[in-house]
Design an enzyme around this catalytic site. Structure first.
Site, mmCIF file in Angstrom:
data_model
loop_
_atom_site.group_PDB
_atom_site.id
_atom_site.type_symbol
_atom_site.label_atom_id
_atom_site.label_comp_id
_atom_site.label_asym_id
_atom_site.label_seq_id
_atom_site.Cartn_x
_atom_site.Cartn_y
_atom_site.Cartn_z
ATOM 1 N N LYS A 1 -4.996 -13.728 6.483
ATOM 2 C CA LYS A 1 -3.980 -13.083 7.223
ATOM 3 C C LYS A 1 -3.172 -14.345 7.988
ATOM 4 C CE LYS A 1 -1.887 -10.519 10.453
ATOM 5 N NZ LYS A 1 -0.933 -9.518 9.763
ATOM 6 N N ILE B 1 2.281 -4.892 12.175
ATOM 7 C CA ILE B 1 1.318 -5.385 12.812
ATOM 8 C C ILE B 1 2.072 -6.368 13.766
ATOM 9 C CG2 ILE B 1 -0.822 -6.741 12.870
ATOM 10 C CD1 ILE B 1 -1.009 -3.835 11.558
ATOM 11 N N GLY B 2 3.072 -7.041 13.154
ATOM 12 C CA GLY B 2 3.693 -8.095 13.802
ATOM 13 C C GLY B 2 3.020 -9.496 13.763
ATOM 14 N N LEU B 3 2.085 -9.629 12.767
ATOM 15 C CA LEU B 3 1.743 -10.914 12.661
ATOM 16 C C LEU B 3 0.428 -11.229 13.848
ATOM 17 C CD1 LEU B 3 4.382 -12.808 10.872
ATOM 18 C CD2 LEU B 3 2.307 -12.111 9.894
ATOM 19 N N CYS C 1 8.073 -11.830 6.198
ATOM 20 C CA CYS C 1 7.355 -10.587 6.941
ATOM 21 C C CYS C 1 8.784 -9.909 7.761
ATOM 22 C CB CYS C 1 6.437 -11.066 8.202
ATOM 23 S SG CYS C 1 5.901 -9.609 8.965
ATOM 24 N N LYS D 1 5.956 -16.874 -0.524
ATOM 25 C CA LYS D 1 5.776 -15.726 -0.473
ATOM 26 C C LYS D 1 7.153 -15.022 -0.305
ATOM 27 C CE LYS D 1 3.111 -11.754 0.601
ATOM 28 N NZ LYS D 1 1.855 -11.176 0.943
ATOM 29 N N ILE E 1 4.909 -9.028 -4.541
ATOM 30 C CA ILE E 1 5.818 -8.925 -3.151
ATOM 31 C C ILE E 1 5.396 -8.775 -1.946
ATOM 32 C CG2 ILE E 1 7.870 -7.905 -4.765
ATOM 33 C CD1 ILE E 1 7.058 -4.937 -3.776
ATOM 34 N N THR F 1 5.983 -6.845 1.802
ATOM 35 C CA THR F 1 6.422 -5.173 1.961
ATOM 36 C C THR F 1 7.752 -4.912 1.856
ATOM 37 O OG1 THR F 1 6.262 -5.625 4.249
ATOM 38 C CG2 THR F 1 4.307 -4.657 3.139
ATOM 39 N N GLY G 1 0.409 -2.694 -4.623
ATOM 40 C CA GLY G 1 -0.274 -1.346 -4.898
ATOM 41 C C GLY G 1 -1.261 -1.431 -5.970
HETATM 42 C C1 LIG Z 1 -1.740 -4.344 7.307
HETATM 43 C C2 LIG Z 1 -0.872 -5.399 6.546
HETATM 44 C C3 LIG Z 1 -0.788 -6.482 7.155
HETATM 45 C C4 LIG Z 1 -0.120 -7.688 6.347
HETATM 46 N N1 LIG Z 1 0.111 -8.793 6.686
HETATM 47 C C5 LIG Z 1 0.600 -9.905 6.107
HETATM 48 C C6 LIG Z 1 0.496 -11.207 6.390
HETATM 49 O O1 LIG Z 1 0.068 -11.431 7.628
HETATM 50 N N2 LIG Z 1 1.122 -12.077 5.720
HETATM 51 C C7 LIG Z 1 1.775 -11.770 4.599
HETATM 52 O O2 LIG Z 1 2.139 -12.675 4.103
HETATM 53 N N3 LIG Z 1 1.846 -10.790 4.163
HETATM 54 C C8 LIG Z 1 0.966 -9.621 4.759
HETATM 55 N N4 LIG Z 1 1.089 -8.220 4.516
HETATM 56 C C9 LIG Z 1 1.651 -7.953 2.853
HETATM 57 C C10 LIG Z 1 0.645 -8.031 1.968
HETATM 58 O O3 LIG Z 1 -0.029 -9.119 1.545
HETATM 59 C C11 LIG Z 1 1.402 -7.493 0.611
HETATM 60 O O4 LIG Z 1 2.400 -8.571 0.204
HETATM 61 C C12 LIG Z 1 1.821 -6.152 0.388
HETATM 62 O O5 LIG Z 1 1.071 -5.242 1.300
HETATM 63 C C13 LIG Z 1 2.222 -5.512 -0.952
HETATM 64 O O6 LIG Z 1 0.789 -5.414 -1.456
HETATM 65 P P1 LIG Z 1 -0.174 -3.949 -1.463
HETATM 66 O O7 LIG Z 1 0.720 -2.926 -1.982
HETATM 67 O O8 LIG Z 1 -1.273 -4.423 -2.476
HETATM 68 O O9 LIG Z 1 -0.656 -4.056 -0.047
HETATM 69 C C14 LIG Z 1 0.407 -7.292 4.981
HETATM 70 C C15 LIG Z 1 0.287 -6.116 4.409
HETATM 71 C C16 LIG Z 1 -0.355 -4.861 5.298
HETATM 72 C C17 LIG Z 1 -0.636 -3.575 4.444
#
Ligand SMILES: Cc1cc2nc3c(=O)[nH]c(=O)nc-3n(C[C@H](O)[C@H](O)[C@H](O)COP(=O)(O)O)c2cc1C
Ligand SMILES: Cc1cc2nc3c(=O)[nH]c(=O)nc-3n(C[C@H](O)[C@H](O)[C@H](O)COP(=O)(O)OP(=O)(O)OC[C@H]3O[C@@H](n4cnc5c(N)ncnc54)[C@H](O)[C@@H]3O)c2cc1C
Ligand code: FES
Lengths: 317, 256
Positions: A58, A84-86, A143, A178, A204, A206, A257
């Site tokens: 995280k 979540i807001g990091l 983010c 990222k 990617i 989100t 995904g």
């Molecule tokens: C609950 C949650 C928390 C996330 N927190 C972070 C984060 O702290 N730092 C970051 O670079 N990406 C964060 N992401 C993004 C993911 O690392 C990832 O890039 C994104 O969700 C796409 O992949 P996925 O579809 O497999 O989830 C978060 C995603 C989710 C769902």
């Protein structure tokens, strides 16, 4: 190196699943997407962390962040939104607790770094420089859930160049930038990061979305908007990984995904050297290891000796 | 240990308007504690996330769990179509549940409101204490009230006054002149806030089961936090994870 003996047409073939990114060797191309796997502790009850190429933590900042008000998560068709807001415990506790935990396993450690200013990032990057167990740093400039600055870094090529160069100057480990998908031209962003010194890219993050609760006539998330992830974003992620891979020479970690070996193979073919499993951990807590096994099964099925042969191997039809 | 397993539907029955009782066969029944919950996965793949549903009752010998839920949306609507023999994917056991030893041999209130009633049943069964059970309902559809009556003295409140005290659980304790040394409660937020205030006034502990939207259910995503009074040891900020540090918190620990 993880060598697999597979029986194909009566022949034993040995397979390589090892990949290398910026000189760091991973036993296989499967990682965890930042923010979906904590620091590995919670999912270690479900999966053997030794089986993963890397655990990506995280995002961690120089000081503890409280994150956003709740609700922080909402489900959408084939995916989810999060804001979540990091929230994170800050670098001090992270170094004291999370790194020693992760050191017990064979999975490489990649620390995701967040900040509000360039100085914040640099501070965290410098602290992590003294920690040899950390193999790489992933710099989250994308983010969408923190308003102060961070998003700006990931959405403008010149801001991205600047922070990449600055972080690179202070980093002891190779850096992964990222990238945000919330841009017009992902290739331009990928090139900007590469030119400024990034050792690798991950994408990617989100996609910014919104959900409205029509019964309460309110936003589903307290933050109004949230980052969309999950299977519904996969085609967009594959497209962006492909475009970025066409634009740069540095390795790419693909995500969006992924929940099965087949999903992972699609990203490798598009040009990713490694992949991360994110939201699908929530659907299937065993997903990471199942992706590893799924990749192995694919190699076996097609008699491919080295997973590296798949990287960027998609052909025009 | 937490795991995702496939359970089988033993039976399903409607027990009130939009409220269903689902018995499932799973070895999770051997280890769940009162107040813990499961994540139930809808089969429709457009819905990714597990639905948090509390354990209402556990029969370890028969290897069964009883879940009672209200149709709240698409996922719970799907659950209501399940028939005997169907498979259900469940994640559990989740959360910490109610601390049983805190109430041992004390005079306690078990206070449940609406769909917050079911999670108290296993607690009512296992807790050795002088139990005053106060349940709040919308109307005279007093689901599970008979089960509770076997485990303590039962008081009921209904919003429409059709059974017991007219009003809520707080009105019921006032009308019946009840007192206690400790409270266990589950229900809607306004009720939990009122109980927190009441417990503070009386200087007694109250264990409240909180709800929040969840993604992982296992403490990894930080989606489900509650504001805490002090800095939480895990998060290092004033947030605790409801799915793992809760869902039950002592009222003084949380700001609700
Ligand atoms: C609950 C949650 C928390 C996330 N927190 C972070 C984060 O702290 N730092 C970051 O670079 N990406 C964060 N992401 C993004 C993911 O690392 C990832 O890039 C994104 O969700 C796409 O992949 P996925 O579809 O497999 O989830 C978060 C995603 C989710 C769902
Ligand atoms: C610890 C805990 C225990 C619970 N125990 C029970 C129980 O025993 N019986 C019961 O009927 N309900 C219980 N709930 C509420 C239940 O989880 C929701 O009603 C259910 O998730 C709604 O899903 P849906 O698909 O029908 O609704 P939708 O509104 O379509 O759901 C969309 C998304 O929002 C989430 N969501 C919606 N409402 C809630 C809510 N109130 N709390 C948390 N997430 C929500 C869903 O899980 C899903 O991810 C509990 C909630 C928590 C947090
Ligand atoms: S739901 Fe993920 S931390 Fe609680």
């Amino acid at each position: 190196m993880r060598k697999l003996a597979a029986r194909r047409g009566g022949m034993e073939i040995s397979m390589n699943t090892k990949v290398t990114i910026a000189g760091v060797e991973f036993s296989n191309p499967v990682m965890t997407a930042s923010g979906t796997f904590g620091s590995g502790m919670e999912y270690s009850e479900f999966v053997d962390l030794n089986r993963l190429g890397a655990v990506v933590t995280k995002g961690v900042a120089n000081v503890p962040w409280p994150g956003n008000p709740t609700p922080r998560v909402a489900e959408v068709y084939g995916g989810m939104l999060n804001a979540i807001g990091l929230q994170n415990p800050g670098i001090d506790l992270f170094l004291k607790r999370d790194i020693p935990f992760l050191k017990q396993f064979d999975a490489k450690i990649i620390v995701n770094v967040c900040g509000k200013t360039v100085e914040d990032y640099v501070e965290v990057v410098e602290r992590l420089g003294d920690e040899p167990a950390v193999s790489m740093l992933e710099i989250n400039v994308s983010c969408p859930n923190v308003k102060e600055g961070a998003i700006a870094f990931g959405q403008k090529a010149d801001a991205l160049s600047k922070i990449t160069a600055e972080v690179k100057k202070h980093a002891r480990q190779p850096i992964i930038m990222k990238l945000s998908p919330n841009v017009t031209d992902i290739a331009e962003m990928a090139r900007a990061a590469e030119e400024a010194g990034a050792d690798a890219l991950s994408l990617i993050n989100t996609l910014t979305g919104m959900k409205i609760d029509i019964h309460r006539r309110t936003f589903a998330l307290a933050n109004k908007t949230g980052g969309m992830s999950g299977p519904a974003i996969k085609p967009i992620a594959v497209r962006m990984v492909y475009q970025a891979a066409q634009a740069v020479k540095i390795p790419i970690i693909g995500m969006g995904g992924i929940g099965s070996g087949e999903d992972a193979i699609e990203f490798l073919l598009a040009g990713a050297t490694a992949v991360s499993v994110g939201a699908m951990n929530f659907v299937n807590p065993y997903a990471t290891v199942e992706v590893v096994e799924g990749i192995e099964a694919y190699l076996q099925k097609y008699g491919i000796k080295d997973v590296n042969e798949l990287i960027g191997a998609v052909r025009e039809r | 240990m937490k795991r995702k397993v496939t359970a089988q539907v033993v039976s399903q029955r409607k027990i009130a308007q939009d409220v269903y009782e689902l018995w499932i066969a799973t070895d999770l029944s051997q280890e769940v504690r009162p107040g813990q919950f499961l994540g139930i996965y809808p089969k429709d793949k457009s819905m990714l996330l597990p639905r948090p549903i509390s354990v209402c009752e556990a029969c370890a010998q028969e290897g069964r769990l009883r879940l009672v839920y209200r149709i709240a949306g698409q996922g719970t609507r799907e659950f209501s179509t399940y028939r005997t023999g169907d498979d259900v994917a469940v994640l559990g056991p989740l959360g910490n549940g109610f601390p049983l030893d805190a109430g041992e041999d004390k005079r306690v209130f078990l206070m449940g409101g609406g769909i917050g009633v079911p999670p108290l049943l296993e607690l009512a069964k296992r807790l050795c204490a002088s139990k005053q059970i106060i349940l709040g309902y919308r109307d005279a559809q007093l689901f599970l009230a008979e089960d509770f009556a076997r485990h303590g003295s039962l008081y009921v409140a209904t919003e429409d006054g059709s059974a017991g005290t007219r009003g809520n659980v707080m009105d019921a304790i006032a009308q019946n002149g009840l007192t206690a040394d400790l409270i266990y409660a589950c229900g809607p937020m306004p009720m939990l806030r009122a109980i927190k205030r009441y417990a503070e006034e009386k200087g007694i502990p109250a264990y409240l089961s909180l709800e929040e939207h969840m993604a992982c259910g296992v403490g990894a995503c930080l989606g489900c936090v509650a504001k805490t009074k002090d800095v939480d040891a895990h998060s290092n900020v004033r947030n605790a994870r409801i799915c793992t540090d809760g869902p039950v918190f002592e009222a003084r620990e949380v700001e609700i």
